[in-house]
Design a protein around this motif. Structure first.
Motif, short mmCIF file in Angstrom:
data_model
loop_
_atom_site.label_atom_id
_atom_site.label_comp_id
_atom_site.label_asym_id
_atom_site.label_seq_id
_atom_site.Cartn_x
_atom_site.Cartn_y
_atom_site.Cartn_z
N LEU A 193 -20.12 -3.61 6.02
CA LEU A 193 -18.66 -3.67 5.94
C LEU A 193 -18.03 -2.30 5.80
O LEU A 193 -16.92 -2.06 6.26
CB LEU A 193 -18.23 -4.52 4.74
CG LEU A 193 -18.12 -6.01 4.95
CD1 LEU A 193 -17.39 -6.62 3.80
CD2 LEU A 193 -17.37 -6.30 6.23
N VAL A 194 -18.74 -1.40 5.11
CA VAL A 194 -18.18 -0.08 4.91
C VAL A 194 -17.95 0.61 6.27
O VAL A 194 -17.01 1.36 6.45
CB VAL A 194 -19.11 0.75 4.01
CG1 VAL A 194 -18.67 2.19 3.95
CG2 VAL A 194 -19.11 0.16 2.61
N PHE A 195 -18.80 0.28 7.23
CA PHE A 195 -18.64 0.90 8.54
C PHE A 195 -17.79 0.07 9.50
O PHE A 195 -17.17 0.59 10.40
CB PHE A 195 -20.02 1.16 9.17
CG PHE A 195 -20.81 2.14 8.38
CD1 PHE A 195 -20.47 3.48 8.38
CD2 PHE A 195 -21.86 1.72 7.58
CE1 PHE A 195 -21.17 4.39 7.62
CE2 PHE A 195 -22.57 2.63 6.82
CZ PHE A 195 -22.23 3.96 6.84
N ARG A 196 -17.78 -1.23 9.31
CA ARG A 196 -16.99 -2.08 10.20
C ARG A 196 -16.37 -3.21 9.38
O ARG A 196 -16.94 -4.30 9.25
CB ARG A 196 -17.89 -2.64 11.30
CG ARG A 196 -17.13 -3.11 12.50
CD ARG A 196 -18.05 -3.64 13.59
NE ARG A 196 -17.33 -4.64 14.35
CZ ARG A 196 -16.49 -4.35 15.35
NH1 ARG A 196 -16.28 -3.13 15.70
NH2 ARG A 196 -15.88 -5.33 15.98
N PRO A 197 -15.20 -2.95 8.79
CA PRO A 197 -14.66 -3.86 7.79
C PRO A 197 -14.39 -5.28 8.30
O PRO A 197 -14.28 -6.19 7.49
CB PRO A 197 -13.34 -3.19 7.38
CG PRO A 197 -13.49 -1.78 7.77
CD PRO A 197 -14.37 -1.77 8.96
N GLN A 198 -14.25 -5.47 9.60
CA GLN A 198 -13.91 -6.82 10.04
C GLN A 198 -15.12 -7.63 10.45
O GLN A 198 -14.99 -8.74 10.93
CB GLN A 198 -12.89 -6.76 11.19
CG GLN A 198 -13.43 -6.24 12.51
CD GLN A 198 -13.32 -4.74 12.60
OE1 GLN A 198 -13.41 -4.03 11.61
NE2 GLN A 198 -13.14 -4.23 13.80
N GLY A 199 -16.32 -7.09 10.29
CA GLY A 199 -17.51 -7.83 10.68
C GLY A 199 -17.84 -7.64 12.14
O GLY A 199 -17.10 -7.00 12.89
N LEU A 200 -18.97 -8.21 12.57
CA LEU A 200 -19.44 -7.99 13.93
C LEU A 200 -18.45 -8.47 14.98
O LEU A 200 -18.10 -7.76 15.90
CB LEU A 200 -20.76 -8.75 14.13
CG LEU A 200 -22.07 -7.99 13.92
CD1 LEU A 200 -23.22 -8.93 14.15
CD2 LEU A 200 -22.14 -6.81 14.86
N PHE A 201 -18.04 -9.74 14.83
CA PHE A 201 -17.19 -10.35 15.87
C PHE A 201 -15.77 -10.60 15.38
O PHE A 201 -15.01 -11.28 16.03
CB PHE A 201 -17.79 -11.69 16.33
CG PHE A 201 -19.11 -11.55 17.00
CD1 PHE A 201 -19.19 -11.37 18.36
CD2 PHE A 201 -20.28 -11.60 16.26
CE1 PHE A 201 -20.42 -11.24 18.98
CE2 PHE A 201 -21.51 -11.48 16.88
CZ PHE A 201 -21.58 -11.30 18.25
N GLY A 202 -15.46 -10.09 14.21
CA GLY A 202 -14.14 -10.37 13.64
C GLY A 202 -13.03 -9.69 14.41
O GLY A 202 -13.27 -8.73 15.15
N GLU A 203 -11.82 -10.20 14.23
CA GLU A 203 -10.69 -9.55 14.87
C GLU A 203 -10.35 -8.27 14.13
O GLU A 203 -10.45 -8.21 12.92
CB GLU A 203 -9.47 -10.48 14.85
CG GLU A 203 -9.64 -11.68 15.76
CD GLU A 203 -8.73 -12.81 15.35
OE1 GLU A 203 -7.73 -12.55 14.66
OE2 GLU A 203 -9.03 -13.95 15.72
N LYS A 204 -9.94 -7.28 14.87
CA LYS A 204 -9.58 -6.01 14.25
C LYS A 204 -8.40 -6.22 13.31
O LYS A 204 -7.42 -6.88 13.64
CB LYS A 204 -9.21 -5.02 15.35
CG LYS A 204 -8.94 -3.62 14.83
CD LYS A 204 -9.98 -2.63 15.36
CE LYS A 204 -9.80 -1.25 14.78
NZ LYS A 204 -10.33 -1.09 13.43
#
Lengths: 338, 358
Positions: free
Chosen positions: A322-333
């Motif tokens: 999450l620290v690198f991609r807060p919305q998750g793999l397939f989450g909406e930006k």
């Protein structure tokens, strides 16, 4: 092929199977979150409640028997019949729909427009309520769940001998073959069918389209004549159905008991990894978490860290991710504006 | 009637912005303090202290700590149980390593250590928000409990994996261990509770508290007007964990005496403290006390009514308690999101005018 490698493959396969079960729970979360923005912490307790209700119907237990006995000094316990599994499942689905209606009518209708975090805390309250309610209704002892839809056709238990026999001897004399739970295979198939059915429902039916419209924009959906209340009850019913399936699988695996509600805690990192709004995300996240925590436990946790790392590894993985991609793999930006 | 302000003239800013501006309120506060410090210690026995006063005081500290994080700074945390465990184990290690040092210092140092750990787990809050963060704090909960369960150094290689509080004193008075006096443990916890409340109250109405509240209300806007989210969020995590750590240290050393980490500091403890501040009132120091009192007294009251009067078995009462707590959470969130503290505020407003209608 060396034995260690084969064991690693076995752990990997078992991780995949466990991941499917996590994904099954995570699916219920995603459904509700997509359509109403509610992060439903009670999903695990719903699975417990569904499984308990199913067993209760099967065995003809009297609801609230314990309470009735204590209050009126009588000794009722069962109606004295054993319902057929198919009938019991059908009745349980009705109960889950009633639950969805009640939750919508008495809780979330009054919380429309509140902050997401308030809704989240309300579902924690709901989880506590439902847990106490389920225990009061059906008793808190551990129950076994046997689902038989015809004579001799039950949910399988134990390892799959066919796979074990086929793979025995791959790694020389010492290797006895892969141990894979038959129930896990069934669960994986059921999960795939369920996901396909849900996707088809969302894509090709009128209600499914309305559901997607609500997920997209509440107000716009409302203004073109979609009944929000109906859609929310529908979504909670679907989540209840998914909870029932998850409850059956987990209940048949490890007995219907309190710890069943903790599978929700297993599903949370799956969601964080996959993104809260994505059904494929729930599946992929579940597989990653399932494989990751089994492999970590096998390769690093058990030999070096004293074992039982499964409790936290998934969370740590999700946290780092999450620290690198807060919305998750397939989450909406996530876009924020003041 | 009671809270009438007629005849009270405030001539300085200091008087105007004090915590209890109305004279009656102030005297009532002094009266409560007087009873708590000078009357109760002479009247309590072991039963009252152990079943009501100690849990109330200790949970109140934890609730104040969590309230700073959730109520004032808006960062939802489900890791309270884990941080309480840090406090407890830090206190245990200090108690066994330095037997001659006063318990006061041990407890405060345990709080400081917990503050450090809290800041570490607060770091992700800079990137993730809302319930993503709530779920992320669960990582702290599970990891810390696992750590204290699995690493023997933390429980001094004891065979059972438990930690037991040895006998330690402060100013020659025994505070921990089996031979303590009821009044001594009560007063020891009371001092910490009062100090926490006063510190928290003054922090939250100062510039630090305003920064926290700005972050809570809208973090991006707060950043634009010059609040540094890094320092604001991390200071909230640090202060909050400090209080939670102190409460964990007291919970283990003074109240329970012996602790098994999974049981005493599990995820349920996190939820219990969260429920305290929801029912008591988010963003209110008084609410922390009210919520702690409510959830400490509820099981006692239910036990008296259910088991002693109605003669129900204990397991029914336990399940009923879950139902009632769950329902109360929902009812409070729907009907009064600011909790008991808001009910109290409304009652005070009414009492200012009573018996007149306007």
């Amino acid at each position: 092929m060396s034995e260690t490698f084969l064991y690693t493959v076995e752990v990997f396969l078992n991780g995949l199977m466990a991941g499917v079960l996590y994904a099954l729970v995570a699916l219920g979360f995603v459904l509700i979150y997509k359509a109403s923005g509610i992060f439903n912490f009670a999903q695990g307790v719903m699975a417990l409640f569904a499984a308990m209700t199913l067993v209760g119907f099967q065995n003809g237990q009297v609801p609230f028997a314990h309470l009735i006995n204590a209050t009126f000094g009588v000794h009722v316990s069962t109606f004295g019949w054993n319902l057929h599994s198919v009938v019991a499942v059908f009745l349980t689905v009705l109960v889950m729909i009633a639950l969805a209606w009640a939750v919508q009518r008495f809780v979330f209708r009054h919380l429309v427009g509140q902050e997401p975090i308030i809704l989240f805390m309300a579902t924690i309250g709901l989880a506590y309520f439902l847990e106490g309610f389920a225990d009061l209704m059906w008793g808190s002892e551990i129950k076994t769940l046997d689902l038989c839809w015809a004579v001799g056709a039950c949910l399988p238990q134990g390892g799959n001998f066919w796979i074990e026999d086929m793979t025995a001897g791959l790694g020389g004399e010492g290797f006895y073959g892969f141990f894979i739970d038959s129930l896990d295979i069934v669960a994986a198939v059921v999960a795939m069918v369920l996901v396909a059915a849900l996707v088809a429902f969302a894509q090709y039916t009128k209600q499914g389209r309305a559901m997607r419209a609500v997920a997209d924009d509440h107000q716009a959906a409302l203004s073109v004549g979609v009944s929000l209340n109906f859609i929310w009850i529908l979504v909670w019913s679907l989540a209840g159905f998914v909870a029932l399936v998850a409850g059956i699988m987990w209940g048949a695996k490890s007995g219907v008991q309190f710890s069943l509600s903790l599978i929700a805690l297993k599903a949370l990192p799956v969601l964080m990894l996959g993104g809260f709004t994505s059904i494929p995300g729930a599946i992929v996240g579940g597989l990653i978490i399932g494989v990751g925590e089994k492999l970590f436990e096998f390769l690093i946790g058990a030999p070096f860290l004293g074992g039982a790392t499964e409790n936290w590894f998934a969370y740590m993985l999700a946290l780092l991710f999450l620290v690198f991609r807060p919305q998750g793999l397939f989450g909406e930006k996530i876009i924020e504006r003041v | 009637m009671f809270y009438r302000e007629a005849g009270e003239f405030r001539t300085t800013y200091k008087e105007d912005s004090q915590t209890f501006p109305i004279r009656f309120d102030r005297w009532r506060y002094y009266f409560v303090l007087f009873v708590a410090i000078c009357v109760i210690p002479f009247m309590v026995n072991d039963y009252w202290v152990n079943s009501i006063f100690l849990p109330f005081l200790i949970y109140a500290i934890a609730a104040i700590g969590l309230n700073i994080l959730v109520g004032y700074c808006g960062q939802v945390s489900l890791g309270t149980g884990g941080f309480m465990a840090v406090g407890a184990y830090a206190c245990y290690k200090l108690m066994t390593a330095f037997p001659d040092v006063s318990m006061f210092i041990h407890v405060i140092l345990a709080g400081v250590i917990t503050a450090g750990v809290g800041m570490l787990f607060g770091l992700p809050s800079l990137r993730i928000k809302g319930f993503y963060l709530a779920v992320a704090t669960l990582a702290a909960q599970f990891f810390l409990v696992w750590l204290f369960n699995r690493v023997p150094w933390f429980y001094n290689y004891s065979a059972s994996g438990q930690i037991n509080a040895p006998e330690r004193d402060t100013f020659g008075i025994l505070i921990t261990g089996p031979n303590t006096e009821a009044w001594a443990t009560y007063l020891f916890c009371l001092i910490f509770t009062l100090a926490s409340a006063i510190i928290a109250r003054n922090l939250t109405r100062g510039s630090v508290g305003r920064k926290w509240m700005a972050i809570r209300d809208m973090d991006i806007a707060a950043e634009i007007i010059g609040v540094n989210p890094l320092t604001a969020k991390l200071s909230a995590f640090a202060v909050s964990s400090f209080f939670v750590g102190i409460s964990g240290a007291l919970f283990f050393s003074v109240y329970l005496g012996a602790v098994e980490v999974g049981e005493a500091f599990g995820i349920n403890k996190s939820f219990l403290v969260l429920f305290m501040i929801i029912i008591g009132g988010l963003g209110s120091i008084f609410g922390s006390f009210a919520g702690a009192a409510f959830l400490v007294l509820l099981p006692v009251a239910l036990k008296v009514v259910g088991v002693d009067w109605l003669g129900w078995p204990t397991d029914i009462v336990a399940h009923l308690q879950l139902v009632i707590v769950g329902a109360l959470i929902i009812v409070f969130l729907i009907a009064e999101p600011h909790g008991i503290a808001q009910l109290w505020r409304v009652a005070k407003e009414k009492l200012r005018l009573w018996p007149f209608p306007h």
